[in-house]
Design a protein around this motif. Structure first.
Motif, mmCIF file in Angstrom:
data_model
loop_
_atom_site.group_PDB
_atom_site.id
_atom_site.type_symbol
_atom_site.label_atom_id
_atom_site.label_comp_id
_atom_site.label_asym_id
_atom_site.label_seq_id
_atom_site.Cartn_x
_atom_site.Cartn_y
_atom_site.Cartn_z
ATOM 1 N N PRO A 136 19.409 -13.206 -61.112
ATOM 2 C CA PRO A 136 20.410 -14.232 -61.317
ATOM 3 C C PRO A 136 19.708 -15.569 -61.152
ATOM 4 C CG PRO A 136 20.778 -12.556 -59.601
ATOM 5 C CD PRO A 136 19.484 -12.174 -60.302
ATOM 6 N N GLY A 137 18.434 -15.606 -60.516
ATOM 7 C CA GLY A 137 17.779 -16.914 -60.450
ATOM 8 C C GLY A 137 17.454 -17.465 -62.108
ATOM 9 N N LYS A 138 16.632 -16.522 -62.649
ATOM 10 C CA LYS A 138 16.228 -16.880 -64.157
ATOM 11 C C LYS A 138 17.624 -17.325 -64.871
ATOM 12 C CE LYS A 138 12.056 -14.360 -64.173
ATOM 13 N NZ LYS A 138 11.192 -13.362 -64.877
ATOM 14 N N ARG A 139 18.626 -16.566 -64.743
ATOM 15 C CA ARG A 139 19.958 -16.708 -65.629
ATOM 16 C C ARG A 139 20.530 -17.944 -65.333
ATOM 17 N NH1 ARG A 139 23.853 -11.964 -67.302
ATOM 18 N NH2 ARG A 139 22.679 -10.266 -67.171
ATOM 19 N N LYS A 140 20.470 -18.270 -64.122
ATOM 20 C CA LYS A 140 20.912 -19.525 -63.621
ATOM 21 C C LYS A 140 20.286 -20.784 -64.320
ATOM 22 C CE LYS A 140 22.368 -22.487 -59.770
ATOM 23 N NZ LYS A 140 21.946 -23.714 -59.976
ATOM 24 N N VAL A 141 18.778 -20.573 -64.568
ATOM 25 C CA VAL A 141 18.153 -21.855 -65.020
ATOM 26 C C VAL A 141 18.276 -21.821 -66.549
ATOM 27 C CG1 VAL A 141 15.638 -22.417 -65.537
ATOM 28 C CG2 VAL A 141 16.309 -21.685 -63.238
ATOM 29 N N LEU A 142 18.372 -20.610 -67.026
ATOM 30 C CA LEU A 142 18.760 -20.594 -68.341
ATOM 31 C C LEU A 142 19.966 -21.007 -68.917
ATOM 32 C CD1 LEU A 142 17.364 -16.753 -69.163
ATOM 33 C CD2 LEU A 142 16.169 -19.032 -69.911
ATOM 34 N N ALA A 143 20.980 -20.833 -67.989
ATOM 35 C CA ALA A 143 22.288 -21.425 -68.238
ATOM 36 C C ALA A 143 22.278 -22.929 -68.186
ATOM 37 C CB ALA A 143 23.344 -20.777 -67.184
ATOM 38 N N GLU A 144 21.468 -23.552 -67.267
ATOM 39 C CA GLU A 144 21.094 -24.743 -67.155
ATOM 40 C C GLU A 144 20.486 -25.614 -68.551
ATOM 41 O OE1 GLU A 144 19.217 -25.315 -63.562
ATOM 42 O OE2 GLU A 144 21.072 -25.071 -62.203
#
Length: 279
Positions: free
Chosen positions: A83-91
């Protein structure tokens, strides 16, 4: 169903009308694969329901069945679940929340690093590796593979959307996913079940008379086709509450100001930092 299986002509023509509007061509040979292809639409609202076990491996098997230049297979994929990586990718992608919401997210990579390692292991200089042609092959291989995965996903009742905005900051994506030199995320892919509450209409495409040429290139139909297509897109945009009302308006917004590239104008310099020597 194969190409010789009878299909309701009205269903075929309706599918073509959704894709082309008033400019729909007459229906020709047809089967379930073609129907699935014409029903493609980008989905940006996903249910939280997980995809069935083995879906990722099935999609990659379909991807690896795509054509690849000289069987070089210059691509790789990373399934991102953290989830943390996904959040950064979304940003990085301009806060595209569906990157966090979809049950399956895959980064498709133009991967020349594998051949670089082979070159070192076999102690043979790969003289072709630094050239633009090889980089183009890697990007094309990744795109062909991903499109096979998309068709496979949609044949299973799943929906998808490509995330080209991974190229907004390739260096940050590269570091986040632990990529080696000479590996570059060309785009991401969201996969999952479409949220019924999200508007996911089939988007009209340019008339075939604009994109299909016979014997030699002929731009003459564009003067007639573009206003008609703008009218189709204006209706689509109104139904889907989109800001840019016509295709022309969208192209002016997308291709006009350099700021619309969202940092992608620096890709060539970034590629050099990621180990690519493109001659």
């Amino acid at each position: 169903m194969d190409a010789l299986t009878p299909t309701d002509t009205q269903d075929k023509q309706a599918a073509l009308a959704r894709r082309y509007g008033a400019a729909a061509p007459l229906a020709g040979p047809w089967n379930e694969t073609i129907a699935t292809l014409l029903d493609h639409r980008s989905v940006r609202g996903f249910l939280s329901d997980p995809v069935p076990a083995g879906t990722l491996e099935t999609l990659i098997a379909a991807a690896q069945s795509a054509a690849t230049s000289s069987n070089m297979q210059l691509w790789s994929a990373i399934a991102v679940t953290d989830p943390g990586k996904r959040k950064v990718l979304a940003e990085i992608a301009g806060n595209q929340k569906h990157i966090e919401q979809c049950p399956l997210y895959i980064a498709f990579i133009a991967d020349m690093s594998r051949n670089e390692r082979m070159s070192q292991a076999e102690q043979v200089t790969f003289e072709n590796l630094p050239y633009l042609e090889t980089f183009m092959v890697a990007c094309i291989d990744a795109a062909l593979a991903a499109q096979n995965a998309v068709v496979a996903a949609e044949s299973l009742g799943l929906r998808t959307v490509y995330i080209g905005a991974m190229r907004n900051d390739p260096a940050q994506v590269h570091e986040l996913l632990g990529l080696p030199p000479k590996a570059f995320v060309v785009f991401g892919l969201c996969v999952g079940y479409a949220d019924p509450a999200a508007k996911n209409e089939v988007k009209p495409r340019l008339p075939q008379s604009t994109v299909l040429h016979h014997e030699r290139y002929d731009a003459a139909p564009e003067a007639r086709d573009r206003p008609a297509y703008d009218a189709e897109m204006a209706q689509f945009s109104s139904r889907n509450e989109m800001q840019a009302t016509t295709w022309t308006a969208r192209m002016l917004n997308r291709m006009g100001p350099i700021k619309s590239m969202n940092g992608r104008e620096r890709i060539r310099a970034t590629l050099a930092k990621l180990g690519f020597e493109i001659r």
